[in-house]
Each structure stands twice: as structure tokens, then as C-alpha cells.
Design an enzyme around this catalytic site. Structure first.
Site, short mmCIF file in Angstrom:
data_model
loop_
_atom_site.label_atom_id
_atom_site.label_comp_id
_atom_site.label_asym_id
_atom_site.label_seq_id
_atom_site.Cartn_x
_atom_site.Cartn_y
_atom_site.Cartn_z
NE ARG A 69 -58.84 44.08 -81.49
CZ ARG A 69 -59.99 43.46 -81.73
NH1 ARG A 69 -60.40 43.29 -82.97
NH2 ARG A 69 -60.74 43.03 -80.73
CB VAL B 37 -67.75 43.15 -77.38
CG1 VAL B 37 -66.67 42.18 -76.93
CG2 VAL B 37 -67.86 44.31 -76.39
CG ASP B 38 -63.83 41.78 -82.21
OD1 ASP B 38 -63.48 41.25 -81.13
OD2 ASP B 38 -63.04 42.39 -82.94
CB SER B 39 -65.93 36.51 -82.12
OG SER B 39 -64.92 36.62 -83.10
#
Lengths: 408, 80
Positions: A69, B37-39
């Protein structure tokens, strides 16, 4: 009311010469080149097939899932920021988040992410585009990540002034502390765009060296044989701190950030003013802001990117603003041009030059340009007393930034 | 596919996308509360699961998938 003094208490970097400040500085003083051939398949069809790639991949410091990310420019900004944070002794120092700010810029931003996700969009459709795309490509992403990880709550800023970005971000950090908004600012720049599109774009401008057969000799500021800059990647971050705050906590102080000068050319979108008028004014403003005499500025880490016009315009500016006594160097001869990170890395080199009393060499200066009538530490490092030093950074768009550092 | 096979497949995806230890993945675990677990990562998990199990998981269905077991049930239902 007297103005707050600002000092440098921590340094962090990951560069083509090393994965940290110590290894980078050692290589720089020794005159080693970080430029090499691009052996990736995509490079074969490009007119430019050399670059200064990172010596240590960010995956050595950041785990795989987190890297998914982060744009490469964000990842290396975090690597440099964590190093600087630790170097300044701030890991367990209980820094007040509301007195901590970030000023980390980038010249181009998350272009690698943009291009990679566009490939996915074209090949597989919109649903396969990563949900992390936007926070990875946004130019303020590196600053935001540094702010997030260090818990900065006094503001997070991203300066973008092309190749002057790193220096301008440091200047913004200086202003933030002087304004009273923060006691500590993590300031610097990051860039990672070694990818066919940016290379093709710079190459189409005829701005880059095509000395593909001799990578280590390609970056040669002020040399008659110079034919353009060599693209580099990396990040540099400084811990700037209000002097009284640093002293109160017993911090080790590298140098004082005494002043900065910023001007714009108003002349051309990419060409520097041929006589360096904007640069001259920036240097003069920086000296006045720093209240430092010209005669004390014994060393200049020049912008000098190895382009035919820019290198000599800077010489004209240095003549006009400083005179003939300083010893110059162009560390881009070794690191290549880190674009938005250049001013940060070169500020670190300037600070360590003051600390160690050594001007790192300008390699490849075999046949100096006829107009080069200033003293350059060519080929070998020069040992000398440096009470104060200047770092210049200029960028496409006509940005000129000069920073003055002095002994603590 | 059995429920255990689907759970194991989801565990592989969760490890790849979010670094979740496969040993922690079980039907009663909540994606957000138990597995962190994030969005944004959940979006990646859904897209990867669609590909792996050859199903469609519409966005308005995702909010109903609170636990691994919810996802296994949905995939079983629409995949058969």
C-alpha cells in the site's frame, strides 16, 4: 522579539550510494559513483539506459504487506524518516504530537503507481484497480505517511517545486519553527520514478545523458563533455528542531539551519535564466536571512546537474552572490539527480561537510568548461575548515532555493 | 468445494493482501474486529475472492460479510 534559532538534530537517507546516511556519506567522500546500467527489459528500447538506482531496496526495511500500500516514493520517505527520527534520539523522547510537523515533498509524486495501475486498468478492467491507488499516487502521500507513523499533529505539508523540492521543503520547515507552530519538523524530499515513461519524457527534452556505455562517467557537472543529467532515486529527511528545545533535551546538534532564500525566475518553464539572476537573488536573500557574511561561506554544494546550460548559469550566480573564495562540489556527479529528493540529500551532504571539515569530490570533472573559474574539489575530497556552507537547488518552473547551514 | 476448502482459500488471500496469519483464520472470526482487515484491504479481499472462486460479490453484499463464515456461506450459495 528575537527569532527562534533552528538546528539539525537528525539525518536519514536511502540513496544510490547507500541504504543510510553513514554508508552514503562514506561513499560520497570516497568519490564512488552510484550510476549503473539499467538491465531491465523495458530499458532496451529507450535512448537512455542508465540511472542511479537505490543501493538498498525498501523491502529490506519494510514488510511485504505494508509495501503493497506504499508507492516506492512513500516507502523510501518512511525509511529515511525513521532513520532521522532514531538518529535524533526521538524514538522514546515523548515528543508532543501537537508540536511536531512534517514537510516532505516530491517532484513528481506516485507516478510509478499511476502507471502500474493504468496497466492493470487497460489489461483487466476497473474492478482490478487497487483500492490503494489514490493514497499511493497522491503527491502528499509521503508526507502524510511520515506524519502518520510519527504521530505529527502540527501539520503535514508537501512542497512541489520540481528539482528544488527537497530544499524548499526544508525552508518550509524552517518557517514553521520560526512561526512558533512546531518545535520539531521532519523535513526533506523523496523521489522514485525510474520507469520508462519519465525517462522517455526527460530524454525527449534532451535533458538526460545518453552516455550509456559509461554509466559511472555519465554525470559530469561542469565538464566539457557533459550531456545531461542522470536520473536517480532516493529520499532524505532532516530533523529540524527549535534550538532551545534541542538544547533542553540534550540533543546532539549537527549544524544550524541559519537561513533560506527563495526566488522564482519568471523567465522560462524549463530553462534557467542564463545569467542565473534568480539564483543570485536567492543566495543573497539566504545570506541576509542567515545573517552570515559571504566570507564565512567556505563551501557550496551546488545544484550542478550536468546539463550544458544550467551548470554555467549557476557559476555566474555564485560569482555574483558570493565571490571566488568558496570551494564548490557537485555531488550529483556520484548520486545522479534525485529530483525532488536532491535538495534534501545535498543538504545532508552540506551538513556533514561542515561537521567533518571535508568537501566531497566532484567526480568526472576531467576537462573543465572554459567558463568554470571557481574552485571545485575535483576528483578528490578536500579537507578544510567550513564555518558556513550553502546548498543550492533549482527546479523546472524557475524555482530557486538557497539554504545556509553553519556550525552549531 | 467444502466449507473448509473455501476457508483455506480465503486464508491464502488474507495472508497475501493483509498479512493475516492463516492459523488465525476461522469461520467465527470477524474480518475487521478479529483479523484487522481495514476497508481498503477488504475491497482487495473481495476482488481476489471473486477471481479465486469464480463468483460475483456485489458491493452491497460485502457489508453483510462480517465474518469469514459469512463469506464462506455466500460463496457456497452463489457458487453452486
Amino acid at each position: 522579539m528575537t527569532r527562534a534559532g533552528v538546528v539539525v538534530t537528525g539525518l536519514g537517507a536511502t540513496t544510490p550510494l547507500g541504504g543510510d546516511v553513514a554508508s552514503t556519506w562514506e561513499a560520497m567522500v570516497a568519490g564512488r559513483s552510484g550510476v549503473s546500467a539499467l538491465t531491465q527489459d523495458w530499458a532496451a528500447q529507450l535512448p537512455v539506459r542508465i540511472a542511479a538506482q537505490l543501493a538498498v531496496e525498501p523491502s529490506e526495511a519494510i514488510d511485504r504487506v505494508k509495501l503493497r500500500r506504499l508507492d516506492r516514493a512513500e516507502a523510501i520517505a518512511l525509511v529515511a524518516a525513521h532513520q532521522a527520527w532514531a538518529d535524533a534520539g526521538l524514538v522514546d523522547a515523548g515528543v508532543d504530537p501537537e508540536r511536531l510537523a512534517v514537510s516532505v515533498g516530491t517532484g513528481i509524486g506516485g507516478a510509478m503507481t499511476l502507471l502500474h495501475q493504468d496497466d492493470i486498468l487497460e489489461a483487466s478492467g476497473a474492478r482490478k484497480v487497487s483500492p490503494h491507488t489514490v493514497p499511493m499516487l497522491m503527491p502528499n502521500g509521503p508526507a502524510a505517511w511520515v506524519g502518520l507513523e510519527m504521530g505529527a499533529r502540527a501539520g503535514v505539508h508537501c512542497v512541489a517545486s520540481a528539482c528544488a523540492t527537497g530544499a524548499e521543503a526544508i525552508s518550509v520547515g524552517l518557517d514553521i519553527i520560526r512561526s512558533g507552530r512546531a518545535d520539531i519538523v521532519l523535513a526533506g524530499g523523496t523521489e522514485a520514478v525510474i520507469h520508462p515513461l519519465p525517462i522517455a519524457g526527460f530524454a525527449s527534452m534532451r535533458a538526460m545523458s545518453t552516455r550509456n556505455d559509461e554509466p559511472e562517467k555519465a554525470s559530469r557537472p561542469w565538464d566539457k563533455g557533459r550531456d545531461g543529467f542522470v536520473l536517480g532515486e532516493g529520499a532524505g529527511v532532516l530533523v529540524l528542531e527549535r534550538a532551545e528545545h534541542a538544547t533542553a533535551r540534550g540533543a546532539r546538534i549537527y549544524a544550524r539551519l541559519a537561513g533560506s532564500g527563495i526566488t522564482s525566475d519568471g523567465y522560462d518553464i524549463v530553462q534557467p535564466h542564463p545569467e542565473g539572476l534568480g539564483a543570485t537573488r536567492a543566495i543573497a536573500f539566504a545570506l541576509r536571512d542567515a545573517d552570515v557574511a559571504k566570507s564565512d561561506v567556505m563551501h557550496v554544494n551546488a545544484h550542478a546537474t550536468s546539463t550544458p546550460v544550467g551548470d554555467m548559469a549557476e557559476i555566474a550566480a555564485l560569482h555574483a552572490a558570493l565571490g571566488e573564495h568558496p570551494v564548490l562540489t557537485a555531488t550529483k556527479s556520484m548520486t545522479g539527480h534525485l529530483l525532488g529528493a536532491a535538495g534534501a540529500l545535498e543538504s545532508i551532504a552540506t551538513i556533514l561537510a561542515i561537521r567533518d571539515g571535508v568537501v566531497p569530490p566532484t567526480i568526472n570533472l576531467d576537462d573543465p568548461d572554459d567558463g568554470l573559474d571557481l574552485d571545485v574539489a575535483a576528483h578528490k575530497a578536500r579537507h578544510m575548515e567550513i564555518p558556513a556552507a550553502l546548498n543550492n537547488s533549482f527546479g523546472f518552473g524557475g524555482h530557486n532555493v538557497a539554504l545556509v547551514f553553519t556550525r552549531p | 468445494m467444502t466449507r473448509d476448502e473455501i476457508t483455506a482459500g480465503l486464508a491464502e488471500i488474507l495472508e497475501e493482501v493483509a498479512g493475516v496469519n492463516p492459523d488465525d483464520v476461522a469461520e467465527e472470526k470477524s474480518f475487521t474486529d478479529d483479523l484487522d482487515v481495514d476497508s481498503l484491504s477488504m475491497v482487495e479481499v473481495v476482488v481476489a475472492a471473486e477471481e479465486k472462486f469464480g463468483v460475483k460479490i456485489p458491493d452491497d453484499e460485502v457489508q453483510n460479510l462480517k465474518t469469514v463464515g459469512d463469506a464462506v456461506s455466500y460463496i457456497t450459495k452463489v457458487g453452486s
